[in-house]
Design an enzyme around this catalytic site. Structure first.
Site, short mmCIF file in Angstrom:
data_model
loop_
_atom_site.label_atom_id
_atom_site.label_comp_id
_atom_site.label_asym_id
_atom_site.label_seq_id
_atom_site.Cartn_x
_atom_site.Cartn_y
_atom_site.Cartn_z
N LYS A 44 64.28 52.34 21.09
CA LYS A 44 63.31 51.78 22.04
C LYS A 44 63.93 51.79 23.42
CE LYS A 44 59.41 49.82 23.01
NZ LYS A 44 59.25 50.90 24.02
N LYS A 59 70.66 44.88 25.17
CA LYS A 59 69.49 44.17 25.70
C LYS A 59 68.48 43.92 24.59
CE LYS A 59 67.81 45.96 29.37
NZ LYS A 59 67.09 46.74 30.40
N LYS A 78 66.95 55.92 25.44
CA LYS A 78 66.44 56.11 26.80
C LYS A 78 66.20 57.60 27.01
CE LYS A 78 65.52 53.76 30.60
NZ LYS A 78 65.03 52.38 30.77
N GLY A 92 57.76 53.10 30.00
CA GLY A 92 57.97 53.58 31.37
C GLY A 92 59.33 53.17 31.91
N ASP A 93 59.65 53.68 33.07
CA ASP A 93 60.85 53.29 33.85
C ASP A 93 60.59 53.86 35.24
OD1 ASP A 93 63.79 52.14 33.39
OD2 ASP A 93 64.01 53.85 34.71
N THR A 110 58.55 42.72 33.12
CA THR A 110 59.95 42.80 33.57
C THR A 110 60.16 41.95 34.82
OG1 THR A 110 60.01 45.03 32.67
CG2 THR A 110 61.83 44.39 34.09
N ASN A 163 57.24 48.79 39.89
CA ASN A 163 56.71 47.88 38.88
C ASN A 163 57.48 46.56 38.81
OD1 ASN A 163 57.23 47.10 35.74
ND2 ASN A 163 55.08 47.51 36.13
N SER A 186 57.24 44.84 25.21
CA SER A 186 56.94 46.09 24.50
C SER A 186 56.96 45.87 22.99
CB SER A 186 57.96 47.17 24.86
OG SER A 186 57.63 47.81 26.07
P1 NDP Z 1 59.40 52.20 39.81
O1 NDP Z 1 59.44 53.67 39.78
O2 NDP Z 1 58.10 51.51 39.60
O3 NDP Z 1 60.00 51.66 41.19
C1 NDP Z 1 61.30 52.00 41.57
C2 NDP Z 1 61.56 51.45 42.95
O4 NDP Z 1 62.94 51.58 43.24
C3 NDP Z 1 60.83 52.18 44.04
O5 NDP Z 1 60.54 51.30 45.09
C4 NDP Z 1 61.84 53.23 44.47
O6 NDP Z 1 61.69 53.71 45.80
C5 NDP Z 1 63.12 52.46 44.37
N1 NDP Z 1 64.23 53.37 44.10
C6 NDP Z 1 64.37 54.21 43.06
N2 NDP Z 1 65.48 54.94 43.17
C7 NDP Z 1 66.06 54.54 44.33
C8 NDP Z 1 67.24 54.89 44.99
N3 NDP Z 1 68.07 55.83 44.49
N4 NDP Z 1 67.54 54.26 46.16
C9 NDP Z 1 66.70 53.31 46.67
N5 NDP Z 1 65.56 52.93 46.08
C10 NDP Z 1 65.25 53.53 44.92
O7 NDP Z 1 60.48 51.72 38.73
P2 NDP Z 1 60.59 50.31 37.98
O8 NDP Z 1 60.17 49.22 38.90
O9 NDP Z 1 59.93 50.44 36.67
O10 NDP Z 1 62.16 50.22 37.70
C11 NDP Z 1 63.07 49.65 38.63
C12 NDP Z 1 64.37 49.30 37.92
O11 NDP Z 1 64.10 48.35 36.86
C13 NDP Z 1 65.11 50.45 37.24
O12 NDP Z 1 66.49 50.21 37.29
C14 NDP Z 1 64.65 50.35 35.79
O13 NDP Z 1 65.56 50.96 34.91
C15 NDP Z 1 64.63 48.85 35.63
N6 NDP Z 1 63.80 48.35 34.55
C16 NDP Z 1 62.47 48.63 34.47
C17 NDP Z 1 61.71 48.13 33.44
C18 NDP Z 1 60.22 48.31 33.41
O14 NDP Z 1 59.60 47.67 32.54
N7 NDP Z 1 59.61 49.08 34.27
C19 NDP Z 1 62.32 47.37 32.34
C20 NDP Z 1 63.72 47.05 32.55
C21 NDP Z 1 64.42 47.56 33.60
P3 NDP Z 1 61.25 55.26 46.06
O15 NDP Z 1 59.81 55.31 45.66
O16 NDP Z 1 61.51 55.48 47.49
O17 NDP Z 1 62.12 56.11 45.16
#
Ligand code: NDP
Length: 452
Positions: A97, A121, A133, A172-173, A217, A248, A384
């Site tokens: 997962k 986790k 992943k 998603g991620d 999250t 997200n 999830s």
């Molecule tokens: P999204 O794609 O929805 O959003 C990602 C955000 O982070 C965007 O604002 C993006 O900006 C920014 N970002 C991504 N890469 C970079 C970078 N290299 N430098 C600066 N900003 C960056 O992703 P999520 O919100 O789903 O995920 C965010 C984090 O949370 C990740 O680490 C993910 O692994 C973690 N996570 C997510 C979960 C989920 O349920 N969605 C669950 C647990 C953890 P830009 O558009 O400019 O790239």
């Protein structure tokens, strides 16, 4: 710093040396393994049977790694070839997962670090889910819906054979949201001729998705911060909060912070950050990021109380609480120093491994509450698992009921990490606590199931 406080048994050094030698070009994976190995040292001391049965040697090697070609054609008729990944790390507690990430930086090291973290986790949530992943180095930014759909279909044309509700269940991620999940699930259904709801989570609520999964999250990270503060007799009421990211996790962390009486003042993307002393307008942020899909500077262009700071990160803003919610290694020692100087009281990681090891040590040395991602952002994967339960039983729970379950799960995750840290003599160290509690559960299951 955890690393210098703990006496590390020889097996930790041996296994880490072997991980570095066998995975030489994978710095993120090495970083994640190092953090876990060092902080589970007390568990290994207390359980020689884990060492004797080679639990750690086995855990650092994924059960299976899949790398595949993803060819697709853009709107102009040009051919592109991306690389797809799925790392199935551990199924000892349940089906693999973990999410799928679409971002140009994705490589095997990043997928392995995320998959490795996911094992602990998921164990920490107490649910029956293993760790995995996946993703691709595909960049969805600026692509049309039709291009996104063709890419997702090509990606699933290969990955489908490795998935299934009892085998491997993605979500998603970064770069994979509701739109991408729809296309991926649709192609899986087409290829397999099965409407197998439980093979993907984060689905739309109209077609098998669970209430609160979208919010889980971000909401969960705020609930976790609330639990940490409660231990010190504090609450979120009136606290200024810096959030990074605007995807997200960030959006729903900001929304829940408001609901609990705090004032979220920042958001960011890869171009810079915005600070809004009147508090972030969540509806505007969602409109810009989920509908118009534009850069964060547009927020400041449309709201007079906000300003955009190009090419910087939000950690220079004076706040009480920081919720890094964008990506790995986005908060370093300089950022930590600035936050501490400005009086930060708690940090909860919405993202995976956003805080560098040096910054984690700085927070802990300064007495700042620090909630690592594998505890603080576990609400997403926990919800999830609730989605999988609903799919299996063909039920649909209400939003309020689901949020109440999420809140209880985050309290349990907090308490498990807190109690484990205290049990091993590191009271208040949530890094040791989360890793130890997750590892204990995985290790006991591996011991019981034999050398496989
Ligand atoms: P999204 O794609 O929805 O959003 C990602 C955000 O982070 C965007 O604002 C993006 O900006 C920014 N970002 C991504 N890469 C970079 C970078 N290299 N430098 C600066 N900003 C960056 O992703 P999520 O919100 O789903 O995920 C965010 C984090 O949370 C990740 O680490 C993910 O692994 C973690 N996570 C997510 C979960 C989920 O349920 N969605 C669950 C647990 C953890 P830009 O558009 O400019 O790239």
């Amino acid at each position: 710093m955890t690393e210098t406080l703990l006496a590390v048994p020889p097996v930790v050094n041996d296994v880490f040396a072997s991980v570095v030698a066998r995975n030489p070009h994978e710095p993120e994976f090495q970083q994640a393994v190092h953090e876990v190995l060092v902080s589970i040292a007390p568990v290994l001391e207390a359980h020689p049977e884990f060492v004797e049965s080679g639990i750690v040697e086995r855990l650092v090697e994924p059960e299976r790694q899949i790398i595949f070609r993803v060819p697709w054609v853009d709107d102009a008729g040009r051919l592109h070839v991306n690389r797809g990944f799925r790392v199935q790390f551990s199924s000892v507690l349940g089906p693999y997962k973990g999410g799928l990430r679409f971002h140009p930086s994705v490589n095997l090291s990043i997928v392995k670090f995320l998959g490795f973290e996911q094992i602990f986790k998921n164990a920490l949530t107490g649910q029956g889910i293993g760790g995995g992943k996946g993703g691709s180095d595909f960049d969805p930014h600026g692509r049309s819906d039709a291009e996104i759909m063709r890419f997702c279909q090509s990606f699933m044309n290969e990955l489908y054979r490795h998935l299934g509700e009892h085998t491997d269940v993605p979500a998603g991620d970064i770069g994979v949201g509701a739109r991408e999940i729809g296309y991926l699930f649709g192609q899986y259904r087409k290829i397999t001729n099965r409407h197998e709801s439980g093979m993907f989570t984060g689905k739309g609520v109209q077609w098998g998705g669970a209430e609160v999964r979208t919010e889980a999250t971000g909401y969960g990270a705020v609930f976790f911060a609330e639990e940490m503060l409660a231990v010190r007799g504090e609450s979120l009421e009136g606290k200024r909060i810096a959030v990074s990211g605007s995807g997200n996790v960030a959006i729903y962390a900001i929304a829940k912070a408001w609901q609990l009486g705090a004032l979220p003042v920042t958001a960011s993307d890869s171009s810079g950050y915005i600070v809004d002393d009147a508090g972030i307008d969540v509806d505007l942020l969602r409109q810009l990021k989920e509908v118009e899909r534009v850069r964060i500077s547009e927020y400041a262009a449309r709201r007079s109380s906000a300003r955009f700071v190009e090419g910087a990160r939000p950690w220079e803003v004076a706040v009480d609480i920081a919720l890094p919610s964008a990506t790995q290694n986005e908060l370093d020692i300089d950022d930590a120093t600035a936050l501490i100087a400005n009086g930060v009281r708690a940090v909860a990681e919405g993202a995976n491994m956003p805080t560098t090891p040096g910054a984690v040590a700085a927070f802990q040395d300064a007495g700042v509450l620090f909630g690592p991602g594998k505890a603080a952002n576990a609400g997403g994967v926990a919800t999830s698992a609730l989605e999988m339960s609903q799919n299996a039983s063909r039920q649909r729970w209400s939003f309020d009921d689901s949020e109440a379950k999420l809140r209880q799960i985050m309290k349990n995750v907090h308490d498990s990490a807190f109690d484990a840290a205290a049990r091993y003599g590191y009271a208040g160290d949530y890094v040791v606590g989360a890793n130890s509690a997750g590892f204990e559960r995985v290790a006991h299951a591996m011991l019981a199931q034999g050398v496989i």
